[in-house]
Every structure is written in C-alpha cells, then in structure tokens.
Design a protein around this motif. Structure first.
Motif, PDB file in Angstrom:
ATOM      1  N   ILE A   1      46.169  40.383  32.134  1.00  0.00           N
ATOM      2  CA  ILE A   1      45.885  41.412  31.132  1.00  0.00           C
ATOM      3  C   ILE A   1      44.842  40.839  30.185  1.00  0.00           C
ATOM      4  CG2 ILE A   1      46.871  42.877  29.342  1.00  0.00           C
ATOM      5  CD1 ILE A   1      49.609  41.816  30.933  1.00  0.00           C
ATOM      6  N   GLU A   2      43.777  41.599  29.983  1.00  0.00           N
ATOM      7  CA  GLU A   2      42.658  41.049  29.227  1.00  0.00           C
ATOM      8  C   GLU A   2      42.128  42.072  28.238  1.00  0.00           C
ATOM      9  OE1 GLU A   2      38.304  39.148  30.295  1.00  0.00           O
ATOM     10  OE2 GLU A   2      39.532  40.013  31.870  1.00  0.00           O
ATOM     11  N   LEU A   3      41.834  41.602  27.035  1.00  0.00           N
ATOM     12  CA  LEU A   3      41.211  42.496  26.058  1.00  0.00           C
ATOM     13  C   LEU A   3      39.727  42.578  26.353  1.00  0.00           C
ATOM     14  CD1 LEU A   3      42.765  41.543  22.605  1.00  0.00           C
ATOM     15  CD2 LEU A   3      43.418  43.357  24.175  1.00  0.00           C
ATOM     16  N   ILE A   4      39.186  43.788  26.297  1.00  0.00           N
ATOM     17  CA  ILE A   4      37.740  43.954  26.445  1.00  0.00           C
ATOM     18  C   ILE A   4      37.203  44.245  25.055  1.00  0.00           C
ATOM     19  CG2 ILE A   4      35.915  45.286  27.523  1.00  0.00           C
ATOM     20  CD1 ILE A   4      37.908  45.981  29.704  1.00  0.00           C
ATOM     21  N   ASP A   5      36.220  43.445  24.648  1.00  0.00           N
ATOM     22  CA  ASP A   5      35.794  43.490  23.262  1.00  0.00           C
ATOM     23  C   ASP A   5      34.616  44.437  23.029  1.00  0.00           C
ATOM     24  OD1 ASP A   5      36.076  42.809  20.685  1.00  0.00           O
ATOM     25  OD2 ASP A   5      34.722  41.098  20.793  1.00  0.00           O
ATOM     26  N   GLY A   6      33.834  44.656  24.051  1.00  0.00           N
ATOM     27  CA  GLY A   6      32.700  45.522  23.784  1.00  0.00           C
ATOM     28  C   GLY A   6      31.905  45.792  25.034  1.00  0.00           C
ATOM     29  N   PRO A   7      31.027  46.772  25.045  1.00  0.00           N
ATOM     30  CA  PRO A   7      30.705  47.676  23.946  1.00  0.00           C
ATOM     31  C   PRO A   7      31.865  48.607  23.575  1.00  0.00           C
ATOM     32  CG  PRO A   7      29.612  48.369  25.955  1.00  0.00           C
ATOM     33  CD  PRO A   7      30.253  47.063  26.253  1.00  0.00           C
ATOM     34  N   ARG A   8      32.737  48.857  24.528  1.00  0.00           N
ATOM     35  CA  ARG A   8      33.892  49.678  24.227  1.00  0.00           C
ATOM     36  C   ARG A   8      35.114  48.802  24.255  1.00  0.00           C
ATOM     37  NH1 ARG A   8      35.113  55.129  27.518  1.00  0.00           N
ATOM     38  NH2 ARG A   8      36.621  55.837  25.989  1.00  0.00           N
ATOM     39  N   ARG A   9      36.069  49.058  23.347  1.00  0.00           N
ATOM     40  CA  ARG A   9      37.225  48.180  23.318  1.00  0.00           C
ATOM     41  C   ARG A   9      38.365  48.762  24.142  1.00  0.00           C
ATOM     42  NH1 ARG A   9      38.793  45.785  17.996  1.00  0.00           N
ATOM     43  NH2 ARG A   9      39.429  47.888  17.436  1.00  0.00           N
ATOM     44  N   GLY A  10      39.032  47.903  24.853  1.00  0.00           N
ATOM     45  CA  GLY A  10      40.120  48.382  25.680  1.00  0.00           C
ATOM     46  C   GLY A  10      40.894  47.226  26.290  1.00  0.00           C
ATOM     47  N   VAL A  11      41.789  47.587  27.191  1.00  0.00           N
ATOM     48  CA  VAL A  11      42.600  46.575  27.869  1.00  0.00           C
ATOM     49  C   VAL A  11      42.429  46.740  29.363  1.00  0.00           C
ATOM     50  CG1 VAL A  11      44.942  45.766  28.315  1.00  0.00           C
ATOM     51  CG2 VAL A  11      44.303  46.499  26.038  1.00  0.00           C
TER      52      VAL A  11
ATOM     53  N   GLY B   1      46.582  41.600  51.290  1.00  0.00           N
ATOM     54  CA  GLY B   1      47.014  41.874  49.920  1.00  0.00           C
ATOM     55  C   GLY B   1      46.267  43.002  49.248  1.00  0.00           C
ATOM     56  N   THR B   2      46.709  43.294  48.039  1.00  0.00           N
ATOM     57  CA  THR B   2      46.176  44.427  47.297  1.00  0.00           C
ATOM     58  C   THR B   2      45.825  43.988  45.884  1.00  0.00           C
ATOM     59  OG1 THR B   2      47.620  45.880  48.563  1.00  0.00           O
ATOM     60  CG2 THR B   2      46.706  46.777  46.522  1.00  0.00           C
ATOM     61  N   THR B   3      44.704  44.498  45.380  1.00  0.00           N
ATOM     62  CA  THR B   3      44.342  44.258  43.987  1.00  0.00           C
ATOM     63  C   THR B   3      44.101  45.600  43.312  1.00  0.00           C
ATOM     64  OG1 THR B   3      43.289  42.174  44.545  1.00  0.00           O
ATOM     65  CG2 THR B   3      42.700  43.147  42.429  1.00  0.00           C
ATOM     66  N   VAL B   4      44.843  45.839  42.252  1.00  0.00           N
ATOM     67  CA  VAL B   4      44.640  47.063  41.475  1.00  0.00           C
ATOM     68  C   VAL B   4      44.015  46.665  40.143  1.00  0.00           C
ATOM     69  CG1 VAL B   4      45.767  49.010  40.343  1.00  0.00           C
ATOM     70  CG2 VAL B   4      46.641  48.164  42.529  1.00  0.00           C
ATOM     71  N   THR B   5      42.887  47.261  39.818  1.00  0.00           N
ATOM     72  CA  THR B   5      42.233  46.983  38.535  1.00  0.00           C
ATOM     73  C   THR B   5      42.244  48.260  37.722  1.00  0.00           C
ATOM     74  OG1 THR B   5      40.791  45.413  39.647  1.00  0.00           O
ATOM     75  CG2 THR B   5      40.137  46.113  37.441  1.00  0.00           C
ATOM     76  N   MET B   6      42.848  48.212  36.553  1.00  0.00           N
ATOM     77  CA  MET B   6      42.913  49.437  35.760  1.00  0.00           C
ATOM     78  C   MET B   6      42.622  49.153  34.295  1.00  0.00           C
ATOM     79  SD  MET B   6      46.976  50.042  36.317  1.00  0.00           S
ATOM     80  CE  MET B   6      48.205  48.998  35.551  1.00  0.00           C
ATOM     81  N   THR B   7      42.022  50.128  33.644  1.00  0.00           N
ATOM     82  CA  THR B   7      41.596  49.945  32.257  1.00  0.00           C
ATOM     83  C   THR B   7      42.050  51.114  31.403  1.00  0.00           C
ATOM     84  OG1 THR B   7      39.606  48.883  33.109  1.00  0.00           O
ATOM     85  CG2 THR B   7      39.594  49.464  30.785  1.00  0.00           C
ATOM     86  N   LYS B   8      42.478  50.788  30.206  1.00  0.00           N
ATOM     87  CA  LYS B   8      42.795  51.815  29.219  1.00  0.00           C
ATOM     88  C   LYS B   8      41.888  51.563  28.022  1.00  0.00           C
ATOM     89  CE  LYS B   8      45.561  55.150  27.848  1.00  0.00           C
ATOM     90  NZ  LYS B   8      45.414  56.394  28.627  1.00  0.00           N
ATOM     91  N   TRP B   9      41.118  52.581  27.641  1.00  0.00           N
ATOM     92  CA  TRP B   9      40.227  52.407  26.482  1.00  0.00           C
ATOM     93  C   TRP B   9      40.966  52.755  25.215  1.00  0.00           C
ATOM     94  CZ3 TRP B   9      36.506  49.609  28.012  1.00  0.00           C
ATOM     95  CH2 TRP B   9      35.919  49.798  29.258  1.00  0.00           C
ATOM     96  N   CYS B  10      40.544  52.098  24.151  1.00  0.00           N
ATOM     97  CA  CYS B  10      41.142  52.352  22.848  1.00  0.00           C
ATOM     98  C   CYS B  10      40.472  53.570  22.228  1.00  0.00           C
ATOM     99  CB  CYS B  10      40.917  51.105  21.991  1.00  0.00           C
ATOM    100  SG  CYS B  10      41.782  51.121  20.459  1.00  0.00           S
ATOM    101  N   GLN B  11      41.275  54.549  21.829  1.00  0.00           N
ATOM    102  CA  GLN B  11      40.698  55.735  21.180  1.00  0.00           C
ATOM    103  C   GLN B  11      40.365  55.379  19.746  1.00  0.00           C
ATOM    104  OE1 GLN B  11      40.187  58.311  23.097  1.00  0.00           O
ATOM    105  NE2 GLN B  11      41.302  57.350  24.769  1.00  0.00           N
ATOM    106  N   GLU B  12      39.072  55.322  19.439  1.00  0.00           N
ATOM    107  CA  GLU B  12      38.722  54.894  18.089  1.00  0.00           C
ATOM    108  C   GLU B  12      38.278  56.053  17.223  1.00  0.00           C
ATOM    109  OE1 GLU B  12      37.074  50.501  18.005  1.00  0.00           O
ATOM    110  OE2 GLU B  12      36.706  51.460  19.904  1.00  0.00           O
ATOM    111  N   GLY B  13      38.578  55.897  15.952  1.00  0.00           N
ATOM    112  CA  GLY B  13      38.092  56.857  14.949  1.00  0.00           C
ATOM    113  C   GLY B  13      38.842  58.160  14.927  1.00  0.00           C
TER     114      GLY B  13
END
Ligand SMILES: [Zn+2]
Length: 311
Positions: free
Chosen positions: A238-248, A299-311
C-alpha cells in the motif's frame, strides 16, 4: 546507485548536489577504509582477535546519542513515540486518548521519527550545527519531503555546509523503510485484517473521508481474501501517491494458480467463491483505477488506486 536509490525522496533540483556530496563521501570513506586496513593488517594473523577495545565505548556512545536525541523531542512527541514503538500501542487508541484522529497521530509519528533521526546523528557527531539552516534542511531530507527540501533550498545548503553534506548520506540510506509505503505479507485471515488496517491508516493521512476509508478497506480485504483463499500466500503493498494527484495505490500480488480468463472474472455475476464477498468486479467498482494481470500457473497481480477527493 545511492543517488538512484535516494531519488524518490529528494527534490529533482537536489539530485546534482546530492550526487556531488555522495561522490565526495564515497571517496573519503574509501581512504578511511584503506587507512584502517593498513593499520589493522597485523591482526590478520590473530586467529582469535580480542573484542575491539572500542566496542563497548561505541555501544555506550550510541546509547547516549539516542538519549540525547530523545531529550530534544517535546514531551508529547516522546511519549507518543515510545507508546507506539516500545509499548506497541496502535495509532487509533493513541488518537482516542488525545482526542485526535489516527491519521493525524500517524503523521505526527512520522515527523517525530524524522526529527529523531536528525537529532540522533547530530548527537553522534557531537556537533552543534554551524548555522540555523542546518536543522530545517536535515529535517526536510530526513522526512523525504521534497516540497520542504525546495523551500529550505536543501540543494545549495548541502554543497556549502560540511556537516550537512556528511549527514545527508546516513539520512537517505534508510533502505526501503519508507514512511509512505506499507507491505503486508498475506498468509492467513489475520493478515487480511492487518492489510485493511494499514490501508486505512495510510489513507487517513491524506484526509480521505470516512466513507472513502471504508471503501478502500473493503477493496483491500476483498483482494487479500482472494489471496488467502485461492493462492495461499502473497503480499499487499500500500503506497501513498503524492502528486500530481494524491491517492492510495494498492498492489496485491500472489503466486497462485492465476485466473484463466480475466475478462470473465471481471464480469458481474461471476462469483469467485460461492456468492460470498464482492469478488473482482465489486472491488473494481469501489476503486477509481483497477488493473488485473494474471498468468495461469504463475500468479495474479491486482493494482488498484483510490484518489483523494480534494476541496
Ligand atoms: Zn548545515
């Protein structure tokens, strides 16, 4: 390699100065090593060399450096850090004691750790920084906060300040111990809970809403449950994404049998396990981005992202 390894944690403008001080440090330590080797060469014949006379001294110096570094933290910082690191109290219960949120406590802990690293190194060096810019620069490097590194102009400072040039190396050489990434090995049901909790705690730092935290945690449990049931073992990063858009971003990997037909598995109504749970299509709906790569037998790799709703 050191420069490459440090690059995610430093501001791009800082790369060149960092490469310069790194090269300088590498050469200095090479000469130091050569010198030490020459002085110690006679010991090669000692089959059982006595414990190095300075070993005990080094241990006590280190202990006193930790003590001094801890003493420089505020009382509240120190108590929270010790409760978490030594007594193993989790961020949620720490938050409820102080009327704060788990995310705020986690962010506070990560700032405290960054400060502790700086103070520890300064105490080991037994040096008071030559200028009042040193601490802010070292702190920005220690926390891997690129924006802050730009603000305090860390790049030009490390080129001019001998102390900071020396200390930036150990501050950056922290291997993969990142504050913005958590890895959880998945083997059993308890690991599902751990992965869920880790995702929540990380995402809370970005200010995700309660609902979004639950949605994220649900998708993470869904994917980790798949790993436990179908693959046996795997891991979640699990990784924080800092930019340009913030999310996990969540990457769930396993080395199980794989999914023969990914498209079919992503279709609604296709249930992977007896109608329980949401399966892949459900998790895909919960997240903003979702990708599955599967190789039958590998094997299987699932990559998924949730963006932070800002403002
Ligand atoms: Zn300095």
């Amino acid at each position: 390699m050191r420069v490459l390894a440090a690059s995610p944690r430093i501001d791009p403008g800082m790369l060149e100065p960092y490469a310069i001080v790194t090269a300088r440090n590498v050469i200095a330590s090479m000469w130091r090593d050569n010198d030490r080797r020459e002085r110690n060469q006679h010991r090669v014949v000692d089959l059982r060399p006595p414990a190095a006379p300075d070993e005990e001294l080094l241990a006590s110096e280190e202990q006193s450096a930790v003590e001094q570094a801890l003493a420089r933290l505020s009382r509240r910082e120190r108590e929270t850090l010790l409760a978490h690191e030594v007594s193993g109290q989790d961020t949620r219960s720490l938050a409820s004691q102080t009327g704060s949120t788990a995310g705020a406590v986690a962010a506070q802990l990560s700032r405290t750790r960054a400060r502790l690293r700086v103070e520890y190194l300064l105490a080991l060096e037994q040096a008071e920084p030559p200028s009042d810019r040193c601490r802010p620069v070292l702190l920005a490097l220690s926390s891997g906060d690129r924006r802050r590194q730009r603000e305090v102009d860390a790049a030009s400072h490390v080129l001019r300040c001998e102390l900071c040039a020396r200390l930036c190396q150990p501050l950056m050489d922290r291997g993969h111990q990142r504050d913005d990434e958590v890895r959880v090995a998945i083997n059993c049901d308890a690991d599902i809970v751990a992965a869920r909790q880790a995702a929540r705690e990380l995402a809370a730092r970005l200010g995700f809403s309660r609902t979004d935290l639950t949605i994220l945690a649900t998708a993470v449990s869904e994917m980790t449950r798949n790993i436990v049931r179908f693959a046996g073992t795997g891991e979640v990063v699990i990784e924080l994404i800092d930019g340009p858009r913030r999310g996990v971003q969540v990457v769930a990997r396993d080395t199980g049998p794989g999914i023969p037909d990914v498209d079919k598995a992503l279709t609604d109504g296709y249930s992977t396990y007896d109608g329980l749970g949401l399966g892949l299509p459900g998790a895909r709906r919960l997240m903003d981005e979702f990708a599955v790569v599967s190789e039958p037998g590998r094997g299987t790799t699932v990559t998924m992202t949730k963006w932070c709703q800002e403002g």
